[in-house]
Design an enzyme around this catalytic site. Structure first.
Site, PDB file in Angstrom:
ATOM      1  N   LYS A 233       0.833  -1.208   0.000  1.00 37.46           N
ATOM      2  CA  LYS A 233       0.000   0.000   0.000  1.00 37.46           C
ATOM      3  C   LYS A 233       0.868   1.259   0.000  1.00 37.46           C
ATOM      4  O   LYS A 233       0.662   2.170  -0.801  1.00 37.46           O
ATOM      5  CB  LYS A 233      -0.945   0.003   1.220  1.00 37.46           C
ATOM      6  CG  LYS A 233      -1.902  -1.167   1.222  1.00 37.46           C
ATOM      7  CD  LYS A 233      -2.834  -1.133   2.405  1.00 37.46           C
ATOM      8  CE  LYS A 233      -2.129  -1.343   3.745  1.00 37.46           C
ATOM      9  NZ  LYS A 233      -1.528  -2.673   3.877  1.00 37.46           N
TER      10      LYS A 233
ATOM     11  N   GLU B 259     -14.769 -24.192  -3.340  1.00 36.42           N
ATOM     12  CA  GLU B 259     -15.200 -23.026  -4.122  1.00 36.42           C
ATOM     13  C   GLU B 259     -15.725 -23.451  -5.485  1.00 36.42           C
ATOM     14  O   GLU B 259     -16.688 -22.877  -5.991  1.00 36.42           O
ATOM     15  CB  GLU B 259     -14.056 -22.019  -4.274  1.00 36.42           C
ATOM     16  CG  GLU B 259     -13.535 -21.432  -2.964  1.00 36.42           C
ATOM     17  CD  GLU B 259     -14.618 -20.805  -2.096  1.00 36.42           C
ATOM     18  OE1 GLU B 259     -15.628 -20.313  -2.644  1.00 36.42           O
ATOM     19  OE2 GLU B 259     -14.469 -20.830  -0.858  1.00 36.42           O
TER      20      GLU B 259
END
Ligand code: ADP
Ligand code: MG
Ligand code: ZN
Length: 665
Positions: free
Chosen positions: A204, A421
């Site tokens: 970030k 998933e």
């Protein structure tokens, strides 16, 4: 104690230390030889001592050689304070230099000490005054000096590897900073605040710097945690100074790292919250409201705890753009490794693809760290190149680190999550009323081991019976896939099961969707959010028999969906296997791959298609997370404790993602 008064404390201690050392040294340097008075007298008599200093009883005599160089200093205790006049006169006549020390004169230390004392007291007094008063001109200096300004940033987007989506989103910000006028002349609205959200070490800070570097603008950075230990009023002042400074240097970027340290929900702390923090936060809000974004200032902030941020920060005109910076996938990890290996000599047989495969769950920072550890190991072993051996040892070293231990994703975990998933995704594709699958991933995210995202095609908000039944079926897909393939079931489906029973119960008790119980509302239909009604739900208002009937109906709905899910997945077993394999390999797949797989494409075909069309997978960032997240509790001690909160955490992801969809519209 504040930082500043700590500093003053140190100054005082240093001064005292210098004095002490001085006193000790003056003693050490006093090299005079102590001799008996009789010896001293002889030396005077023989003419060896040619100079005498008389300080009361203490006589110091000096002997010089022929060249006038000091040979020895003698000291003795004499018979009488200042000697008799006769004796002294005789010495003088013999050519001895005689000096008297004024008995009232104090030594150098005796003169300095009181001054030092006054200075020390004054300093302490000053420190106390300052921390009590706060603000003031001195505090302004603190504020000014703390903002870190960098104007010639070398970081570019090419230094941030693997995060193509994020780069694309930030490209817009870069262009705006390069020529703000171009945008404002057309009345284009540019976000004034960009919030980077993601786990630690995902780049970030690096991203914020890269934006400044790409745009060639100054970078003003502060960290939220800098504001925490400060006297009242200083944080707010610093924010004001920072923004003022930025306004004089536009276009530029203001970066607030760890904004959660100041940006916590106001009034939420124990004992009414933290005054200083709230003032700082308020000042940030005021400043962000205060400038037009045509000013050419973009405020960026980073956090890994978006959930605790004050909602006011996220309102339009403030941090209204959110960019998720996630843990890298296999491909991202490979690219990050390559970026950090640029200036490291690697052995020819090192394959970053392989290293990337076995480092699932590593952040960018951890990958950088792993290469560094490997380089250190190679250097210690006296090697010229970094080889596979060092890389594997480096991985282990990073894994042993405190943060990592918990998040190790083993190959078998990965496979299990992949099947889970894939089960969701296949059922979502097969069930007519489910929203199309948008993204399937086995990259851990928050507390979830993986996720399946679906996105509605229309804005249709009506939820039909069929849609709900299909939703239940799809939500059970994860568990059913585990039953079919792994032959063992995991706790990973707990959030799914919560979700399923919730929907089934509401179908029966609130929405009148059960023939057996009819069109009767058994629970008051308060606008409760999923996951919030535990605890304060009374089963009052109806009889034991009705309660039993409700339970039976709920169970029937779920059991039917379970049977259907099992049948569908068994019939499509080869698709399930292929999708799970692709997921293990690529970690994240998008709607294109899902539809390819649903059409019966083989594992190989899909992988090839993905490699050919990597670019086409730029996903729309505004997606909706369904509650099918596999809230698998990852083996972390702290997370074990919070196990009960699992569903809540997933629910938060879902809500915020939904809000995002709305933002866009
Ligand atoms: P965050 O601010 O998200 O905690 P940082 O930006 O401080 O993370 O990242 C720490 C370090 O990790 C960076 O300096 C860089 O060396 C490395 N790093 C993280 N993400 C990436 C990436 N995507 N590409 C290259 N290096 C990265
Ligand atoms: Mg950082
Ligand atoms: Zn699931």
């Amino acid at each position: 104690m504040t930082r500043r008064s700590k500093k003053i404390m140190w100054i005082v201690i240093a001064i005292l230390a210098v004095i002490l050392i001085g006193v000790l040294l003056s003693d050490v340097f006093d090299k005079a030889k102590n001799i008996a008075y009789s010896t001293f007298y002889e030396k005077l008599d023989s003419g060896e001592i040619t100079s005498v200093k008389i300080d009361g009883f203490i006589w110091t005599g000096k002997a010089y050689d022929a060249n006038g160089k000091l040979v020895e200093t003698y000291k003795t205790i004499a018979f009488d304070g200042y000697g008799s006049a006769d004796f002294i006169n005789k010495l003088v006549e013999a050519g001895v230099t005689v000096k008297f020390v004024d008995p009232n004169e104090s030594s150098i230390w005796e003169r300095i000490l009181p001054i030092v004392g006054v200075v020390v007291v004054a300093l302490i007094f000053w420190a106390i005054m300052r921390s009590a008063a706060g603000g003031g001109s001195a505090a302004m200096n603190v504020g000014k000096s703390k903002a870190n300004v960098q104007s010639n940033i070398k970081v570019r987007f090419t230094d941030v590897a693997g995060a193509e989506e994020e780069k694309e989103e930030l490209q817009e910000v870069v262009e705006f900073l390069k020529s703000p006028k171009k945008f404002s002349n057309l009345g284009a609205k540019i976000p004034s605040g960009v919030l980077l959200v993601g786990p630690p070490g995902t780049g970030k800070t690096l991203f914020a710097k890269a934006v400044a570097g790409e745009a060639g603008v100054p970078f003003f950075s502060v960290s939220g945690s800098d504001f925490v230990e400060m006297y009242v009023g200083v944080g707010a002042k610093r924010v004001r100074d920072l923004f003022d400074l930025a306004k004089k240097n536009q276009p530029c970027i203001i970066f607030i790292d760890e904004i959660d340290a100041v940006g916590r929900r106001r009034g939420a702390g124990l004992g009414g919250g933290h005054d200083e923090r709230e003032q700082t936060l308020n000042q940030i809000l005021v400043q962000m409201d205060g400038f037009e974004n045509s000013d050419g200032i973009i405020v960026m902030a980073a956090t890994n705890r978006e959930d605790i941020l004050d909602p006011a920060l996220l309102r339009p005109g403030r941090f209204d753009r959110r960019i998720n910076v996630n843990l890298p996938d296999v491909k991202g990890r490979e690219q990050i490794l390559k970026v950090h290996a640029r200036n490291k000599p690697m052995a020819a047989d090192v394959n970053f693809k392989t290293v990337a495969r076995i480092t699932a769950g590593f952040s960018g920072a951890e990958l950088a760290n792993l290469l560094n550890e490997a380089a250190i190991l190679a250097a210690r072993a006296g090697k010229k190149l970094i080889g596979n051996l060092e890389l594997y040892d480096g991985i282990n070293k990073v894994l042993m680190g405190p943060a990592k231990r918990s998040r190790v994703v083993t190959e078998s975990d990965k496979r299990c999550t992949a099947y889970h998933e894939a089960g969701h995704a296949i059922l979502a594709s097969l069930c007519e009323h489910c929203d199309p699958v948008h993204e399937v991933s086995i990259i851990p995210r928050g507390r979830a081991a993986g996720y399946t995202m679906t996105r509605p095609e229309t804005d249709d908000n009506d939820v039909s019976y069929n849609k709900l039944v299909d939703n239940i079926c799809m939500s059970l897909g994860g568990r059913v896939a585990e039953e079919l393939v792994i032959k063992d079931i995991t706790t990973g489906a707990s959030a799914d099961i919560q979700h399923v029973s919730e929907i089934a119960r509401r179908m029966v008790t609130q929405w009148g969707m059960s023939d057996k119980l009819g069109l009767v509302a058994y629970d008051s239909d308060q606008p409760v959010f999923m996951g919030m009604e535990y605890g304060h739900q009374s089963r009052g208002g109806y009889s034991q028999e009705t309660a039993a009937a409700i339970d039976a109906e709920v169970r029937r709905l779920v059991a039917e969906a379970h049977e259907r899910a099992k049948k569908l997945l068994t019939e499509n077993r080869s698709i399930l296997d292929n999708m799970a394999r692709v997921l293990v390999e690529k970690e994240t797949i998008y709607n294109e791959e899902v539809s390819l797989l649903m059409k019966g494409a083989s594992y190989k075909e899909v992988i090839e298609a993905m490699e050919n069309a990597e670019e086409s997978h730029r996903a729309n960032p505004f997606v909706r997370v369904t509650a099918t997240d596999k809230a698998h509790v990852i083996e972390d001690e702290t997370e074990k404790v919070e196990e009960t909160k699992t569903t809540e955490a997933v629910e938060t992801v879902e809500t915020s993602a939904e809000e995002n969809t709305e933002d866009k519209e």
